[in-house]
Design a protein around this motif. Structure first.
Motif, PDB file in Angstrom:
ATOM      1  N   GLY A 145       9.949   2.061  -3.214  1.00  0.00           N
ATOM      2  CA  GLY A 145       9.422   3.366  -3.595  1.00  0.00           C
ATOM      3  C   GLY A 145      10.329   4.119  -4.528  1.00  0.00           C
ATOM      4  N   SER A 146      11.121   3.395  -5.336  1.00  0.00           N
ATOM      5  CA  SER A 146      12.058   4.058  -6.240  1.00  0.00           C
ATOM      6  C   SER A 146      11.457   4.383  -7.605  1.00  0.00           C
ATOM      7  CB  SER A 146      13.321   3.193  -6.418  1.00  0.00           C
ATOM      8  OG  SER A 146      12.986   1.922  -6.948  1.00  0.00           O
ATOM      9  N   ARG A 147      10.218   3.976  -7.834  1.00  0.00           N
ATOM     10  CA  ARG A 147       9.515   4.427  -9.036  1.00  0.00           C
ATOM     11  C   ARG A 147       9.066   5.869  -8.816  1.00  0.00           C
ATOM     12  NH1 ARG A 147       7.242   0.718 -12.446  1.00  0.00           N
ATOM     13  NH2 ARG A 147       7.195   2.525 -13.836  1.00  0.00           N
TER      14      ARG A 147
ATOM     15  N   ASP B 214      -3.078  -7.137  -9.549  1.00  0.00           N
ATOM     16  CA  ASP B 214      -2.471  -7.907  -8.475  1.00  0.00           C
ATOM     17  C   ASP B 214      -1.604  -9.056  -8.982  1.00  0.00           C
ATOM     18  OD1 ASP B 214      -3.387  -6.458  -6.292  1.00  0.00           O
ATOM     19  OD2 ASP B 214      -5.252  -7.599  -6.129  1.00  0.00           O
ATOM     20  N   GLY B 215      -0.416  -9.172  -8.352  1.00  0.00           N
ATOM     21  CA  GLY B 215       0.489 -10.269  -8.622  1.00  0.00           C
ATOM     22  C   GLY B 215       0.157 -11.491  -7.785  1.00  0.00           C
ATOM     23  N   PHE B 216       1.180 -12.298  -7.511  1.00  0.00           N
ATOM     24  CA  PHE B 216       0.961 -13.621  -6.937  1.00  0.00           C
ATOM     25  C   PHE B 216       1.060 -13.680  -5.412  1.00  0.00           C
ATOM     26  CE2 PHE B 216       2.845 -15.036 -11.209  1.00  0.00           C
ATOM     27  CZ  PHE B 216       1.594 -15.059 -11.810  1.00  0.00           C
ATOM     28  N   MET B 217       1.204 -12.554  -4.732  1.00  0.00           N
ATOM     29  CA  MET B 217       1.232 -12.571  -3.268  1.00  0.00           C
ATOM     30  C   MET B 217      -0.200 -12.666  -2.735  1.00  0.00           C
ATOM     31  SD  MET B 217       4.378  -9.965  -2.294  1.00  0.00           S
ATOM     32  CE  MET B 217       4.241 -10.259  -0.538  1.00  0.00           C
ATOM     33  N   GLN B 218      -0.756 -13.861  -2.890  1.00  0.00           N
ATOM     34  CA  GLN B 218      -2.122 -14.156  -2.484  1.00  0.00           C
ATOM     35  C   GLN B 218      -2.160 -15.584  -1.936  1.00  0.00           C
ATOM     36  OE1 GLN B 218      -5.164 -13.139  -5.470  1.00  0.00           O
ATOM     37  NE2 GLN B 218      -3.568 -12.280  -6.795  1.00  0.00           N
TER      38      GLN B 218
ATOM     39  N   ALA C  29       1.526   6.270  -7.189  1.00  0.00           N
ATOM     40  CA  ALA C  29       0.153   6.670  -6.864  1.00  0.00           C
ATOM     41  C   ALA C  29      -0.854   5.949  -7.754  1.00  0.00           C
ATOM     42  CB  ALA C  29       0.007   8.182  -7.015  1.00  0.00           C
ATOM     43  N   LYS C  30      -0.455   5.685  -8.993  1.00  0.00           N
ATOM     44  CA  LYS C  30      -1.343   5.025  -9.942  1.00  0.00           C
ATOM     45  C   LYS C  30      -1.425   3.522  -9.702  1.00  0.00           C
ATOM     46  CE  LYS C  30      -1.986   4.374 -14.933  1.00  0.00           C
ATOM     47  NZ  LYS C  30      -1.426   4.679 -16.293  1.00  0.00           N
ATOM     48  N   LYS C  31      -0.299   2.909  -9.326  1.00  0.00           N
ATOM     49  CA  LYS C  31      -0.222   1.458  -9.223  1.00  0.00           C
ATOM     50  C   LYS C  31      -0.674   0.893  -7.877  1.00  0.00           C
ATOM     51  CE  LYS C  31       2.006   0.736 -13.260  1.00  0.00           C
ATOM     52  NZ  LYS C  31       1.584  -0.178 -14.333  1.00  0.00           N
ATOM     53  N   LEU C  32      -0.344   1.585  -6.786  1.00  0.00           N
ATOM     54  CA  LEU C  32      -0.628   1.047  -5.450  1.00  0.00           C
ATOM     55  C   LEU C  32      -2.026   1.432  -4.994  1.00  0.00           C
ATOM     56  CD1 LEU C  32       2.791   1.718  -3.667  1.00  0.00           C
ATOM     57  CD2 LEU C  32       2.110  -0.225  -5.094  1.00  0.00           C
TER      58      LEU C  32
ATOM     59  N   VAL D 136       0.821  -1.212   0.000  1.00  0.00           N
ATOM     60  CA  VAL D 136       0.000   0.000   0.000  1.00  0.00           C
ATOM     61  C   VAL D 136       0.853   1.260   0.000  1.00  0.00           C
ATOM     62  CG1 VAL D 136      -1.948  -1.149   1.108  1.00  0.00           C
ATOM     63  CG2 VAL D 136      -0.205  -0.020   2.526  1.00  0.00           C
ATOM     64  N   ALA D 137       2.108   1.127   0.413  1.00  0.00           N
ATOM     65  CA  ALA D 137       3.077   2.218   0.432  1.00  0.00           C
ATOM     66  C   ALA D 137       4.447   1.558   0.500  1.00  0.00           C
ATOM     67  CB  ALA D 137       2.858   3.131   1.635  1.00  0.00           C
ATOM     68  N   PRO D 138       5.513   2.283   0.156  1.00  0.00           N
ATOM     69  CA  PRO D 138       6.833   1.660   0.228  1.00  0.00           C
ATOM     70  C   PRO D 138       7.075   0.974   1.574  1.00  0.00           C
ATOM     71  CG  PRO D 138       7.008   3.769  -0.874  1.00  0.00           C
ATOM     72  CD  PRO D 138       5.584   3.657  -0.391  1.00  0.00           C
ATOM     73  N   ARG D 139       7.485  -0.301   1.495  1.00  0.00           N
ATOM     74  CA  ARG D 139       7.830  -1.134   2.654  1.00  0.00           C
ATOM     75  C   ARG D 139       6.632  -1.451   3.555  1.00  0.00           C
ATOM     76  NH1 ARG D 139      13.092   1.042   1.672  1.00  0.00           N
ATOM     77  NH2 ARG D 139      14.707  -0.527   2.139  1.00  0.00           N
ATOM     78  N   ARG D 140       5.412  -1.289   3.057  1.00  0.00           N
ATOM     79  CA  ARG D 140       4.250  -1.581   3.908  1.00  0.00           C
ATOM     80  C   ARG D 140       3.220  -2.433   3.174  1.00  0.00           C
ATOM     81  NH1 ARG D 140       1.390   3.376   5.432  1.00  0.00           N
ATOM     82  NH2 ARG D 140      -0.667   2.676   4.786  1.00  0.00           N
ATOM     83  N   PHE D 141       3.055  -3.658   3.672  1.00  0.00           N
ATOM     84  CA  PHE D 141       2.050  -4.575   3.151  1.00  0.00           C
ATOM     85  C   PHE D 141       0.824  -4.567   4.050  1.00  0.00           C
ATOM     86  CE2 PHE D 141       6.068  -6.570   1.680  1.00  0.00           C
ATOM     87  CZ  PHE D 141       5.821  -6.615   0.307  1.00  0.00           C
TER      88      PHE D 141
END
Length: 341
Positions: free
Chosen positions: A47-49, A114-118, A55-58, A9-14
């Motif tokens: 958060g290096s993008r 969403d990727g595979f972290m599910q 803002a668009k992706k997360l 949801v933000a850099p380094r935060r799941f």
């Protein structure tokens, strides 16, 4: 079917989110078992993008390299427990000219959605491919990046002229290693030279004919074609060194990703009549070819095991952060999450 998704949801935060998987359609439900961290995942995690991209992706679940066991297939083509590789590129149309991985309309796991972290992943059935049940799962976890190299080699075969006596590959990291390994097996009669910046890493390219540090290349070294697997700011020096060493009308395959434009010596590109072509992502066909190569040349898996880095058992969000933090500080190798969610 209620499903748990672990989104950045933000850099380094799941954070945990939930969605519903429809079991009445035709999608195959897969439970991930091994997930591999890619540089693209790290750019989101750290958060290096650029901020507008973040803002668009997360929020978004990361990881596009992974394998898992089939949980449910409404059509019965796949049996529960079968081992499969999950294909992240998800086309929504077909084009007789443009490949599915280059169509602008295609979606890609851990980039557009969403990727595979599910806990479970619902995939269109053509996005699932069987793997040999006895394959090394830790190696198989990063099959997707292998298919990227296979895609580039297919394009090389299309675009490069027939004189392929000597080929150079720039980059001594994971992508360079994988591309070099598969080039060796697909073009066994071509002299293969690796150019890198780390002597210890170059020593692992035992299947190459020669290896050189980029600042210590003999004056008589010349190549017919080249692959650039460097990326970032360093790709500028790599591409320009390739342009200097390549014979006229050679082909240069560009695989390295950079966030910013890279200046290159276009004057010599023109004078030598060079062909530069890019390769990105892969198609189902590349996955099929890769699995075929695994089975035809099982020793390839042994070579690939050399680039397995940290293996982290993941049971919690804290473990996810641990895996990503370990991956940041690795010298080389693929960090694999043993996904015991």
């Amino acid at each position: 079917m209620l499903n748990t998704v672990y989104r950045l949801v933000a850099p380094r935060r799941f954070e945990v989110a939930f969605n519903d998987i429809d079991l009445n359609g035709e999608q195959v439900v897969v439970r991930p078992t091994h997930l591999s961290i890619c540089h693209a995942d790290q750019r989101y995690y750290q958060g290096s993008r650029p901020m507008d991209v973040l803002a668009k992706k997360l929020p978004m679940a990361l990881i596009h390299e992974g394998i898992g066991d089939v949980v449910y297939d409404p059509l019965g083509e796949f049996k529960p427990g079968e081992l499969v590789v999950m294909i992240p590129n998800t086309p929504v149309e077909k084009d007789e000219i443009i490949g599915e991985n280059y169509l602008r309309s295609s979606k890609f796991r851990a980039s557009g959605f969403d990727g595979f972290m599910q806990d479970n992943v619902a995939l269109d059935r053509d996005r699932v491919l069987r793997l040999p049940p006895d394959i090394d799962r830790t190696v198989a976890a990063f099959t997707e990046i292998v298919t990227v190299s296979v895609q580039a080699l297919h394009r090389f075969d299309r675009f490069a002229h027939a004189r392929r006596n000597i080929v150079g590959i720039w980059g001594d990291g994971n992508l360079g290693y994988i591309t070099s390994l598969f080039f060796r097996y697909m073009y066994p009669d071509t002299k293969l030279i690796i150019f890198g910046t780390d002597k210890e890493k170059l020593n692992s390219f035992s299947f190459a004919d020669e290896t050189y540090l980029v600042w210590d290349v003999p004056e008589n070294v010349e190549i017919d074609h080249a692959f650039e697997c460097v990326g970032g700011d360093a790709s500028q020096k790599a591409i320009n060194q390739i342009i200097d060493l390549i014979h006229p009308e050679g082909a240069i395959s560009l695989l390295g990703v950079s966030e910013y434009p890279i200046p290159i010596n276009t004057r010599m590109v023109l004078e030598k009549g060079l062909r530069l072509f890019g390769s990105s992502r892969s198609s189902r066909e590349d996955f099929e070819k890769t699995v075929e190569m695994y089975q035809k040349h099982p020793e390839i898996l042994g070579y690939l095991s050399n680039i397995v880095g940290a293996q982290v058992e993941v049971k919690s969000i804290a473990d996810m952060n641990k895996a990503f933090e370990l991956d940041i500080h690795k010298m080389m190798g693929k960090t694999v999450m043993i996904w015991n969610k």
